[in-house]
Design a protein around this motif. Structure first.
Motif, PDB file in Angstrom:
ATOM      1  N   ARG A   1      39.604 -74.809 -56.150  1.00 55.24           N
ATOM      2  CA  ARG A   1      38.896 -74.247 -57.569  1.00 55.24           C
ATOM      3  C   ARG A   1      39.187 -74.601 -58.926  1.00 55.24           C
ATOM      4  O   ARG A   1      38.444 -74.727 -59.705  1.00 55.24           O
ATOM      5  N   SER A   2      40.687 -74.900 -59.207  1.00 52.85           N
ATOM      6  CA  SER A   2      40.744 -75.023 -60.371  1.00 52.85           C
ATOM      7  C   SER A   2      40.580 -76.693 -60.800  1.00 52.85           C
ATOM      8  O   SER A   2      40.301 -76.902 -61.999  1.00 52.85           O
ATOM      9  N   ALA A   3      40.726 -77.453 -59.712  1.00 54.94           N
ATOM     10  CA  ALA A   3      40.427 -78.704 -60.114  1.00 54.94           C
ATOM     11  C   ALA A   3      38.815 -79.198 -59.809  1.00 54.94           C
ATOM     12  O   ALA A   3      38.600 -80.323 -60.154  1.00 54.94           O
ATOM     13  N   GLY A   4      38.231 -78.231 -59.165  1.00 58.85           N
ATOM     14  CA  GLY A   4      36.598 -78.684 -58.960  1.00 58.85           C
ATOM     15  C   GLY A   4      36.497 -79.555 -57.946  1.00 58.85           C
ATOM     16  O   GLY A   4      35.695 -80.485 -58.199  1.00 58.85           O
ATOM     17  N   ILE A   5      37.339 -79.776 -57.059  1.00 58.96           N
ATOM     18  CA  ILE A   5      37.260 -80.774 -55.915  1.00 58.96           C
ATOM     19  C   ILE A   5      36.779 -80.048 -54.536  1.00 58.96           C
ATOM     20  O   ILE A   5      37.568 -79.084 -54.308  1.00 58.96           O
ATOM     21  N   LYS A   6      35.957 -80.543 -54.015  1.00 60.76           N
ATOM     22  CA  LYS A   6      35.595 -80.019 -52.690  1.00 60.76           C
ATOM     23  C   LYS A   6      36.567 -80.492 -51.587  1.00 60.76           C
ATOM     24  O   LYS A   6      37.504 -81.618 -51.702  1.00 60.76           O
ATOM     25  N   SER A   7      36.814 -79.467 -50.575  1.00 61.81           N
ATOM     26  CA  SER A   7      37.848 -79.526 -49.480  1.00 61.81           C
ATOM     27  C   SER A   7      37.746 -81.055 -48.825  1.00 61.81           C
ATOM     28  O   SER A   7      38.823 -81.510 -48.304  1.00 61.81           O
ATOM     29  N   GLY A   8      36.729 -81.440 -48.585  1.00 66.72           N
ATOM     30  CA  GLY A   8      36.476 -83.059 -48.032  1.00 66.72           C
ATOM     31  C   GLY A   8      37.278 -83.924 -48.859  1.00 66.72           C
ATOM     32  O   GLY A   8      37.681 -84.992 -48.148  1.00 66.72           O
ATOM     33  N   THR A   9      37.461 -83.820 -49.917  1.00 69.38           N
ATOM     34  CA  THR A   9      38.178 -84.884 -50.688  1.00 69.38           C
ATOM     35  C   THR A   9      39.587 -84.246 -51.014  1.00 69.38           C
ATOM     36  O   THR A   9      40.492 -85.154 -51.179  1.00 69.38           O
ATOM     37  N   LEU A  10      39.602 -82.916 -51.370  1.00 69.76           N
ATOM     38  CA  LEU A  10      40.847 -82.544 -51.670  1.00 69.76           C
ATOM     39  C   LEU A  10      42.051 -82.590 -50.753  1.00 69.76           C
ATOM     40  O   LEU A  10      43.152 -83.067 -50.733  1.00 69.76           O
ATOM     41  N   TYR A  11      41.800 -82.188 -49.205  1.00 71.14           N
ATOM     42  CA  TYR A  11      42.914 -82.381 -48.310  1.00 71.14           C
ATOM     43  C   TYR A  11      43.399 -83.672 -47.896  1.00 71.14           C
ATOM     44  O   TYR A  11      44.574 -84.015 -47.829  1.00 71.14           O
ATOM     45  N   PRO A  12      42.436 -84.915 -47.826  1.00 69.63           N
ATOM     46  CA  PRO A  12      42.977 -86.009 -47.610  1.00 69.63           C
ATOM     47  C   PRO A  12      43.777 -86.706 -48.859  1.00 69.63           C
ATOM     48  O   PRO A  12      44.601 -87.318 -48.652  1.00 69.63           O
ATOM     49  N   LEU A  13      43.298 -86.231 -49.915  1.00 69.48           N
ATOM     50  CA  LEU A  13      44.029 -86.478 -51.267  1.00 69.48           C
ATOM     51  C   LEU A  13      45.263 -86.049 -51.026  1.00 69.48           C
ATOM     52  O   LEU A  13      46.495 -86.587 -51.754  1.00 69.48           O
ATOM     53  N   LEU A  14      45.490 -84.541 -50.903  1.00 70.78           N
ATOM     54  CA  LEU A  14      46.755 -84.088 -50.774  1.00 70.78           C
ATOM     55  C   LEU A  14      47.750 -84.713 -49.695  1.00 70.78           C
ATOM     56  O   LEU A  14      48.876 -84.925 -50.284  1.00 70.78           O
ATOM     57  N   ILE A  15      47.260 -85.126 -48.541  1.00 67.69           N
ATOM     58  CA  ILE A  15      48.006 -85.592 -47.687  1.00 67.69           C
ATOM     59  C   ILE A  15      48.348 -87.050 -48.202  1.00 67.69           C
ATOM     60  O   ILE A  15      49.893 -87.580 -48.006  1.00 67.69           O
ATOM     61  N   ARG A  16      47.521 -87.876 -48.917  1.00 64.24           N
ATOM     62  CA  ARG A  16      48.021 -89.094 -49.298  1.00 64.24           C
ATOM     63  C   ARG A  16      49.075 -88.965 -50.427  1.00 64.24           C
ATOM     64  O   ARG A  16      49.994 -89.702 -50.513  1.00 64.24           O
ATOM     65  N   LEU A  17      48.799 -88.289 -51.485  1.00 61.86           N
ATOM     66  CA  LEU A  17      49.797 -87.896 -52.579  1.00 61.86           C
ATOM     67  C   LEU A  17      51.152 -87.456 -51.916  1.00 61.86           C
ATOM     68  O   LEU A  17      52.168 -87.900 -52.560  1.00 61.86           O
ATOM     69  N   GLU A  18      51.203 -86.676 -51.060  1.00 61.36           N
ATOM     70  CA  GLU A  18      52.353 -86.292 -50.422  1.00 61.36           C
ATOM     71  C   GLU A  18      53.153 -87.258 -49.589  1.00 61.36           C
ATOM     72  O   GLU A  18      54.302 -87.434 -49.629  1.00 61.36           O
ATOM     73  N   GLY A  19      52.298 -88.309 -48.932  1.00 63.89           N
ATOM     74  CA  GLY A  19      52.892 -89.282 -48.171  1.00 63.89           C
ATOM     75  C   GLY A  19      53.682 -90.359 -49.279  1.00 63.89           C
ATOM     76  O   GLY A  19      54.654 -90.930 -48.850  1.00 63.89           O
ATOM     77  N   GLN A  20      53.052 -90.272 -50.553  1.00 65.20           N
ATOM     78  CA  GLN A  20      53.431 -91.145 -51.557  1.00 65.20           C
ATOM     79  C   GLN A  20      54.593 -90.824 -52.246  1.00 65.20           C
ATOM     80  O   GLN A  20      55.060 -91.211 -53.120  1.00 65.20           O
ATOM     81  N   GLY A  21      54.983 -89.605 -51.878  1.00 68.63           N
ATOM     82  CA  GLY A  21      56.231 -88.836 -52.456  1.00 68.63           C
ATOM     83  C   GLY A  21      55.759 -88.103 -53.843  1.00 68.63           C
ATOM     84  O   GLY A  21      56.462 -87.606 -54.561  1.00 68.63           O
ATOM     85  N   TYR A  22      54.522 -87.989 -54.183  1.00 71.88           N
ATOM     86  CA  TYR A  22      54.246 -87.119 -55.406  1.00 71.88           C
ATOM     87  C   TYR A  22      54.198 -85.519 -55.207  1.00 71.88           C
ATOM     88  O   TYR A  22      54.034 -85.075 -56.251  1.00 71.88           O
ATOM     89  N   LEU A  23      53.948 -85.196 -53.999  1.00 67.26           N
ATOM     90  CA  LEU A  23      53.943 -83.742 -53.608  1.00 67.26           C
ATOM     91  C   LEU A  23      54.709 -83.516 -52.517  1.00 67.26           C
ATOM     92  O   LEU A  23      55.112 -84.391 -51.612  1.00 67.26           O
ATOM     93  N   GLU A  24      55.006 -82.155 -52.384  1.00 64.93           N
ATOM     94  CA  GLU A  24      55.743 -81.727 -51.337  1.00 64.93           C
ATOM     95  C   GLU A  24      54.959 -80.424 -50.992  1.00 64.93           C
ATOM     96  O   GLU A  24      53.977 -79.778 -51.586  1.00 64.93           O
TER      97      GLU A  24
END
Length: 103
Positions: free
Chosen positions: A33-56
């Motif tokens: 909601r806050s970023a305006g990103i649909k779930s089909g884009t959001l969750y793969p992005l979250l997984i990728r950023l987590e894998g790169q060490g930018y998110l936990e």
């Protein structure tokens, strides 16, 4: 030399939303909601950023009784630095645009 891939516009929006959310945990739905990103884009992005060490990420209990736990995310220190660097670039670009508009 390791070449860094440029962040997509969706990744930039997500990092900005996480930076705005502060140091606490934020759920995917809130980020969507806050970023305006649909779930089909959001969750793969979250997984990728987590894998790169930018998110936990971790499973957090729901605040509502009887609801299942929810996956929550927050920036790591490396993610915070990356988000701040892109926020700074964006501010510089906006300032440049403003100067051109005024001139």
């Amino acid at each position: 030399m390791v070449r860094q891939r440029a962040l997509s516009p969706a990744a930039r929006l997500l990092l900005a939303a996480l930076l705005d959310a502060g140091p606490g945990w934020t759920h995917g739905y809130e980020l969507s909601r806050s970023a305006g990103i649909k779930s089909g884009t959001l969750y793969p992005l979250l997984i990728r950023l987590e894998g790169q060490g930018y998110l936990e990420a971790e499973w957090r209990p729901s605040a509502e009784p009887g609801r299942p736990p929810r996956h929550a995310y927050r920036l790591t220190e490396a993610g915070r630095r990356l988000a701040l660097a892109h926020a700074s670039e964006r501010c510089s670009a906006l300032a440049g645009d403003l100067r051109e508009t005024i001139a």
